[in-house]
Each structure stands twice: as structure tokens, then as C-alpha cells.
Design a protein around this motif. Structure first.
Motif, PDB file in Angstrom:
ATOM      1  N   PHE A 283      55.132 -86.698  40.355  1.00 17.56           N
ATOM      2  CA  PHE A 283      54.602 -85.361  40.639  1.00 17.56           C
ATOM      3  C   PHE A 283      53.183 -85.600  41.151  1.00 17.56           C
ATOM      4  N   ILE A 284      52.930 -85.149  42.370  1.00 13.33           N
ATOM      5  CA  ILE A 284      51.656 -85.460  43.031  1.00 13.33           C
ATOM      6  C   ILE A 284      50.900 -84.171  43.331  1.00 13.33           C
ATOM      7  N   ILE A 285      49.609 -84.185  43.032  1.00 14.56           N
ATOM      8  CA  ILE A 285      48.799 -83.004  43.380  1.00 14.56           C
ATOM      9  C   ILE A 285      47.649 -83.397  44.305  1.00 14.56           C
ATOM     10  N   GLU A 286      47.316 -82.473  45.192  1.00 14.89           N
ATOM     11  CA  GLU A 286      46.089 -82.598  45.994  1.00 14.89           C
ATOM     12  C   GLU A 286      45.180 -81.488  45.526  1.00 14.89           C
ATOM     13  N   TYR A 287      43.951 -81.823  45.179  1.00 21.42           N
ATOM     14  CA  TYR A 287      43.030 -80.821  44.646  1.00 21.42           C
ATOM     15  C   TYR A 287      41.640 -81.069  45.218  1.00 21.42           C
ATOM     16  N   GLU A 288      40.702 -80.219  44.820  1.00 18.66           N
ATOM     17  CA  GLU A 288      39.367 -80.310  45.417  1.00 18.66           C
ATOM     18  C   GLU A 288      38.758 -81.707  45.275  1.00 18.66           C
ATOM     19  N   GLY A 289      39.104 -82.400  44.157  1.00 18.87           N
ATOM     20  CA  GLY A 289      38.500 -83.724  43.917  1.00 18.87           C
ATOM     21  C   GLY A 289      39.287 -84.892  44.477  1.00 18.87           C
ATOM     22  N   GLY A 290      40.398 -84.684  45.165  1.00 20.38           N
ATOM     23  CA  GLY A 290      41.193 -85.782  45.718  1.00 20.38           C
ATOM     24  C   GLY A 290      42.665 -85.579  45.478  1.00 20.38           C
ATOM     25  N   HIS A 291      43.396 -86.681  45.211  1.00 21.65           N
ATOM     26  CA  HIS A 291      44.804 -86.502  44.854  1.00 21.65           C
ATOM     27  C   HIS A 291      45.198 -87.452  43.733  1.00 21.65           C
ATOM     28  N   LYS A 292      46.234 -87.062  42.987  1.00 17.24           N
ATOM     29  CA  LYS A 292      46.662 -87.810  41.813  1.00 17.24           C
ATOM     30  C   LYS A 292      48.163 -87.692  41.678  1.00 17.24           C
ATOM     31  N   GLY A 293      48.829 -88.768  41.239  1.00 16.00           N
ATOM     32  CA  GLY A 293      50.266 -88.692  40.984  1.00 16.00           C
ATOM     33  C   GLY A 293      50.603 -89.328  39.643  1.00 16.00           C
ATOM     34  N   ILE A 294      51.535 -88.738  38.932  1.00 17.66           N
ATOM     35  CA  ILE A 294      52.005 -89.324  37.666  1.00 17.66           C
ATOM     36  C   ILE A 294      53.532 -89.333  37.703  1.00 17.66           C
ATOM     37  N   SER A 295      54.132 -90.427  37.214  1.00 21.27           N
ATOM     38  CA  SER A 295      55.596 -90.516  37.289  1.00 21.27           C
ATOM     39  C   SER A 295      56.250 -89.431  36.435  1.00 21.27           C
ATOM     40  N   MET A 296      57.340 -88.897  36.979  1.00 16.66           N
ATOM     41  CA  MET A 296      58.082 -87.836  36.284  1.00 16.66           C
ATOM     42  C   MET A 296      58.580 -88.323  34.929  1.00 16.66           C
ATOM     43  N   ASP A 297      59.029 -89.596  34.887  1.00 18.73           N
ATOM     44  CA  ASP A 297      59.542 -90.136  33.614  1.00 18.73           C
ATOM     45  C   ASP A 297      58.461 -90.060  32.547  1.00 18.73           C
ATOM     46  N   GLU A 298      57.245 -90.487  32.930  1.00 15.22           N
ATOM     47  CA  GLU A 298      56.140 -90.464  31.963  1.00 15.22           C
ATOM     48  C   GLU A 298      55.852 -89.022  31.526  1.00 15.22           C
ATOM     49  N   LEU A 299      55.821 -88.113  32.503  1.00 13.88           N
ATOM     50  CA  LEU A 299      55.534 -86.708  32.184  1.00 13.88           C
ATOM     51  C   LEU A 299      56.614 -86.131  31.271  1.00 13.88           C
ATOM     52  N   GLU A 300      57.875 -86.443  31.605  1.00 13.48           N
ATOM     53  CA  GLU A 300      58.975 -85.835  30.846  1.00 13.48           C
ATOM     54  C   GLU A 300      59.106 -86.438  29.456  1.00 13.48           C
ATOM     55  N   ASP A 301      58.809 -87.722  29.331  1.00 17.18           N
ATOM     56  CA  ASP A 301      58.837 -88.318  27.987  1.00 17.18           C
ATOM     57  C   ASP A 301      57.757 -87.696  27.110  1.00 17.18           C
ATOM     58  N   ALA A 302      56.693 -87.210  27.753  1.00 18.13           N
ATOM     59  CA  ALA A 302      55.602 -86.583  26.984  1.00 18.13           C
ATOM     60  C   ALA A 302      55.817 -85.072  26.821  1.00 18.13           C
ATOM     61  N   GLY A 303      56.997 -84.576  27.249  1.00 17.28           N
ATOM     62  CA  GLY A 303      57.321 -83.154  27.036  1.00 17.28           C
ATOM     63  C   GLY A 303      56.868 -82.246  28.171  1.00 17.28           C
ATOM     64  N   TYR A 304      56.457 -82.817  29.308  1.00 18.43           N
ATOM     65  CA  TYR A 304      56.071 -81.998  30.469  1.00 18.43           C
ATOM     66  C   TYR A 304      57.181 -82.133  31.524  1.00 18.43           C
ATOM     67  N   GLY A 305      56.891 -81.738  32.770  1.00 17.43           N
ATOM     68  CA  GLY A 305      57.816 -81.996  33.878  1.00 17.43           C
ATOM     69  C   GLY A 305      58.784 -80.868  34.183  1.00 17.43           C
ATOM     70  N   ARG A 306      59.953 -81.260  34.723  1.00 18.06           N
ATOM     71  CA  ARG A 306      60.911 -80.277  35.229  1.00 18.06           C
ATOM     72  C   ARG A 306      61.486 -79.410  34.116  1.00 18.06           C
ATOM     73  N   ARG A 307      62.027 -78.281  34.506  1.00 23.78           N
ATOM     74  CA  ARG A 307      62.694 -77.408  33.533  1.00 23.78           C
ATOM     75  C   ARG A 307      63.863 -78.173  32.896  1.00 23.78           C
ATOM     76  N   SER A 308      64.211 -77.801  31.679  1.00 21.23           N
ATOM     77  CA  SER A 308      65.231 -78.590  30.982  1.00 21.23           C
ATOM     78  C   SER A 308      66.578 -78.495  31.711  1.00 21.23           C
ATOM     79  N   ASN A 309      66.914 -77.322  32.274  1.00 23.17           N
ATOM     80  CA  ASN A 309      68.195 -77.214  32.988  1.00 23.17           C
ATOM     81  C   ASN A 309      68.187 -78.098  34.234  1.00 23.17           C
ATOM     82  N   CYS A 310      67.016 -78.255  34.870  1.00 23.33           N
ATOM     83  CA  CYS A 310      66.927 -79.102  36.069  1.00 23.33           C
ATOM     84  C   CYS A 310      67.139 -80.574  35.707  1.00 23.33           C
ATOM     85  N   ARG A 311      66.643 -80.961  34.546  1.00 24.61           N
ATOM     86  CA  ARG A 311      66.845 -82.361  34.136  1.00 24.61           C
ATOM     87  C   ARG A 311      68.328 -82.666  33.977  1.00 24.61           C
ATOM     88  N   ARG A 312      69.082 -81.664  33.545  1.00 25.48           N
ATOM     89  CA  ARG A 312      70.519 -81.885  33.306  1.00 25.48           C
ATOM     90  C   ARG A 312      71.353 -81.624  34.555  1.00 25.48           C
TER      91      ARG A 312
END
Ligand code: FAD
Ligand code: SF4
Ligand code: SF4
Length: 382
Positions: free
Chosen positions: A163-192
Motif C-alpha cells: 500500500f503506497i501513499i504520496e503525501y506532502e512529505g514524499g512517498h511511503k509504501g508498506i507491504s500489505m502482509d505486514e499491515l494485515e498481520d498488524a490488523g490494518y489493510g483490506r476489508r475482511s471480505n476482500c481478504r477472503r
């Protein structure tokens, strides 16, 4: 000559559109061509509202306005099927061009089966879908995991598993797996979800498989019907779109990515369904005991309907009872047990945060498994 089953790299020849589009702008280019040439009377697509967390469905009749709908909004969790039925008269007399994710498409097909949508008048431009992130979750995730003020973000994308964002300070990306393991990321129905390339549309468009010098500049288009073949060949002949044969390596990568997504969907199904525990009905009764009977889960479900008569009460569910008798939910789960498309609208829009999509999806999958040997695998893997 374009035929069903063909695959292309395709891109719009309109520079302004190409700049605004997500990939090659083939989707918007094709819808624009269809509208200009009266192949459709109107287009229903999605445009950015107040900010990039606000996806707004919009009906367009002037082809010049289609540019406002170019680009992908990954925080756009809306479903278009009931909009067609409720506000566009089910395309009874007008021809409508539609951009559809897998769940939009399944909703349209289910409504068509019930006579709520006239499929003959619908042009379906499908977009591949790896998943969407609810706007509330996106803002929370950007603040807490990215350490960025969500209001400073001007672009988001999901690319190569990040998941990648572009914002006023630059851009940043974090892997979906990492985000989802931490309870963030896609909707639960989308994961399934396992409907990744919408092949029941007229054309299935995406970015998977576009490699080499066309990466990011072309849309991968798979032709899925005669109607889709006709539209694409006319648009190319008129110079609205350019195409070339896809790189064979790209086709292979696209296939592998789709398969990897199926496996990921299975992993999440196993994980989520096991959370239901051994006493599923106890879990459902406990969770639904906070229901305020607002009817949002029914109103927004593409396959569920309730009559005004039933709203006034029935033998099983009395009027004015809050929380409602468990039968309120059990009847609904039974009603959609073989048709739930796992679009997630019930859960997304429930004011009491009841994990309704998890329940109905688990029931649907169990039903499918129970009857699989007799009826075969359903046409879409939802
Ligand atoms: P454009 O010409 O830019 O047109 C984009 C179309 O998508 C427009 O009609 C717009 O209204 C519509 N749209 C935008 N947001 C939404 C939304 N939330 N719901 C419904 N329609 C919307 N492709 C892949 O190959 N792999 C993926 O994993 C993948 N994930 C996606 C996830 C989401 C939530 C979405 C919306 C799209 C995804 N796509 C994916 C498709 C990809 O992003 C492009 O839409 C596709 O390649 C077409 O590119 P284009 O330049 O031709 O589209
Ligand atoms: Fe995409 Fe499937 Fe989620 Fe719909 S349910 S937004 S098709 S991943
Ligand atoms: Fe109850 Fe939630 Fe459905 Fe409203 S949306 S009726 S609160 S379960």
C-alpha cells in the motif's frame, strides 16, 4: 479482428485522459467511445469526492465529463448494482455502461437473475481487484502505521503487494502482509475474496501482466464476450485506443498472480472462519445482540430484499423489538445462504460493527461445499 478470449495491452490515445488514468486509460477511453457513439446512453462510474477516501458514484451522459472518473480509488468500497436497479430503473429502457469490480459484477448478475436489472442493456467493463480498504481504516492506518497525517495524502495505490501513499512529505509504501498481520489493510471480505479477474464482464481490465516499456502506461485487457470484442475493435478502428499483443512473460505473471491471490483468499478464509469457534450460532447470537434493527444490512445487500409488510412485523419478528429476535438475522442468513456474493456491504455499513459479512460468507461457503458434488463449482469464485 478482435475475438472473445483475446488479450491485449491497450491504451487511450487521448493525452489528457492518459495523464489522469490509473494505467493505460483503456477503461475510461472505452466508456468515452461507447458514450460518444451512442452504444450506451449513460455511464455509471466512480469519481473522487471531497478527498481520496471519498468515492462517489456518478452518472455521466456527456462524454467530456468522463475524465473525472479516471483513476482507481482503493478506498472506494461502494457497490454499484443496487444503484442500477434503484436509480437507473434497472436499465430497463436505457443502455448503461458500468465499471465493475468482481463484487459489483456478481451483484449485477444476481439482480439480473431476479429481473431487477436488464443485462441486455448493460455494458460491463470489469476491473481486476486485489481488494479495497475502508476509508475509516485507511485514515487510521496512514496515521498509525505510516506516521502521516491522512489529510496530506494526495495519492494512494496498491502495487506489488504494497500500500503506497504520496503525501506532502514524499512517498511511503508498506507491504500489505505486514499491515494485515498488524490488523490494518483490506476489508475482511476482500481478504477472503477470490473473484480477482472479472471474466463475466464484457472486458476484464487490470494492471497485472503489463511489463517492459508499457508497465504503468497500458491496461491489460482480456476480451470476455462478443459485446466486449465489438466495442474494443470499433474503438481501435476509430483511433480512440491503441493496442499491441501482450508480452507472453506478462501473461504468465498475470496467471501466477491470480493464483497467488486465490491461495491468499483461502488462507484468510481458514483464518477467519476458524474464529467463529465451535459454536457458530452462539457467536452469531452474541454479536447480533447489539443490533439496533436499522435495516442497513438489508437495504445495501445486492441479494436481499424485504417487503414493507414484513417490516411491520411477522410471526417470527415483532415490530418495535430491539434488539430484534435472533430470527431477524437467521432468516436473512438463510435467505442469502446460496447467493451471498461476499461484497461486504452489510458489515461495512452496519452502525454497530457486527461482522455480518463473515457470518454470511461462512454460511455461503459451507452451502457451496455441501452441494458442490451435485452442482459443480459456481461460475465465479466469491
Ligand atoms: P481508468 O481509465 O483510470 O479507469 C478506472 C475506472 O475505475 C473508472 O471507470 C473509475 O470510475 C473506476 N473506479 C475507480 N475506483 C473504483 C472503485 N473503488 N470501485 C469501482 N470502480 C472504480 N488491477 C489489477 O491488475 N490488480 C489489482 O490488484 C487491482 N486492484 C484494484 C483494486 C481496486 C479497488 C480498483 C478500483 C481497481 C483495481 N485494479 C487492479 C484495476 C486497476 O487499478 C485499473 O482500474 C485497471 O488497470 C484499469 O486501468 P485504466 O487506466 O484503464 O483505468
Ligand atoms: Fe474487490 Fe472482491 Fe473486495 Fe469486491 S469483495 S472490492 S471484488 S476484493
Ligand atoms: Fe442490525 Fe447492523 Fe443490520 Fe442495522 S446493519 S439491522 S444494526 S445488523
Amino acid at each position: 479482428m478482435v475475438a472473445k478470449g483475446d488479450m491485449f495491452y491497450a491504451w487511450t490515445t487521448n493525452k489528457e485522459l492518459a495523464d489522469k488514468a490509473e494505467c493505460g486509460g483503456a477503461v475510461t477511453g472505452l466508456l468515452k467511445f461507447a458514450l460518444e457513439n451512442k452504444m450506451v446512453d449513460a455511464v455509471l462510474a466512480v469519481k473522487k469526492g471531497q478527498d481520496l477516501y471519498d468515492a462517489v458514484p456518478t452518472v455521466i451522459t456527456d462524454p467530456r465529463n468522463l475524465i473525472n472518473t479516471a483513476g482507481s480509488l482503493h478506498c472506494g468500497t461502494l457497490l454499484v448494482s443496487k444503484i442500477v436497479k434503484n436509480y437507473l430503473d434497472g436499465a430497463k429502457d436505457k443502455k448503461i455502461g458500468l465499471t465493475v469490480k468482481g463484487c459489483d459484477l456478481m451483484g449485477v448478475l444476481e439482480l439480473a437473475k431476479r429481473g431487477g436489472i436488464n443485462l441486455n442493456n448493460i455494458l460491463l467493463i470489469g476491473v481486476n481487484c486485489g481488494g479495497s480498504v475502508s476509508p475509516i481504516m485507511a485514515r487510521k492506518m496512514i496515521k498509525e502505521k505510516f506516521g502521516v497525517d491522512p489529510d496530506t495524502v494526495h495519492k494512494e495505490e496498491i502495487d506489488k503487494g504494497q500500500f503506497i501513499i504520496e503525501y506532502e512529505g514524499g512517498h511511503k509504501g508498506i507491504s500489505m502482509d505486514e499491515l494485515e498481520d498488524a490488523g490494518y489493510g483490506r476489508r475482511s471480505n476482500c481478504r477472503r475474496c477470490k473473484y480477482k479477474i472479472p471474466r463475466q464482464a464484457d472486458l476484464a481490465c487490470g494492471n497485472w501482466g503489463v511489463i517492459g516499456d508499457k508497465a504503468g502506461k497500458a491496461t491489460f485487457v482480456e476480451v470476455c464476450s462478443e459485446k466486449g470484442a465489438d466495442l474494443l475493435s470499433k474503438a481501435v478502428a476509430a483511433g480512440a485506443l491503441a493496442t499491441e499483443a501482450p508480452n507472453p512473460k506478462g501473461v504468465e505473471i498475470r496467471g501466477k498472480t491470480e493464483n497467488a491471490m486465490f491461495k491468499l483468499g483461502d488462507k484468510w478464509r481458514k483464518r477467519d472462519f476458524s474464529k467463529l469457534g465451535t459454536s457458530v450460532w452462539d457467536t452469531i447470537n452474541k454479536e447480533t445482540s447489539r443490533c439496533i434493527k436499522c435495516y442497513s444490512c438489508i437495504i445495501n445487500c445486492p441479494v436481499c430484499f424485504i417487503s414493507d409488510e414484513l417490516k411491520k412485523g411477522s410471526l417470527m419478528v415483532k415490530e418495535g423489538e430491539v434488539p430484534p429476535n435472533p430470527m431477524f438475522h437467521l432468516r436473512r442468513f438463510a435467505h442469502i445462504s446460496d447467493t451471498c456474493v461476499n461484497c461486504g456491504q452489510c458489515e461495512e455499513l452496519c452502525p454497530m460493527d457486527i461482522p455480518l459479512a463473515l457470518f454470511s460468507h461462512a454460511i455461503r461457503v459451507e452451502e457451496d461445499n455441501a452441494f458442490k458434488s451435485k452442482l459443480g463449482t459456481p461460475a465465479y469464485k466469491n
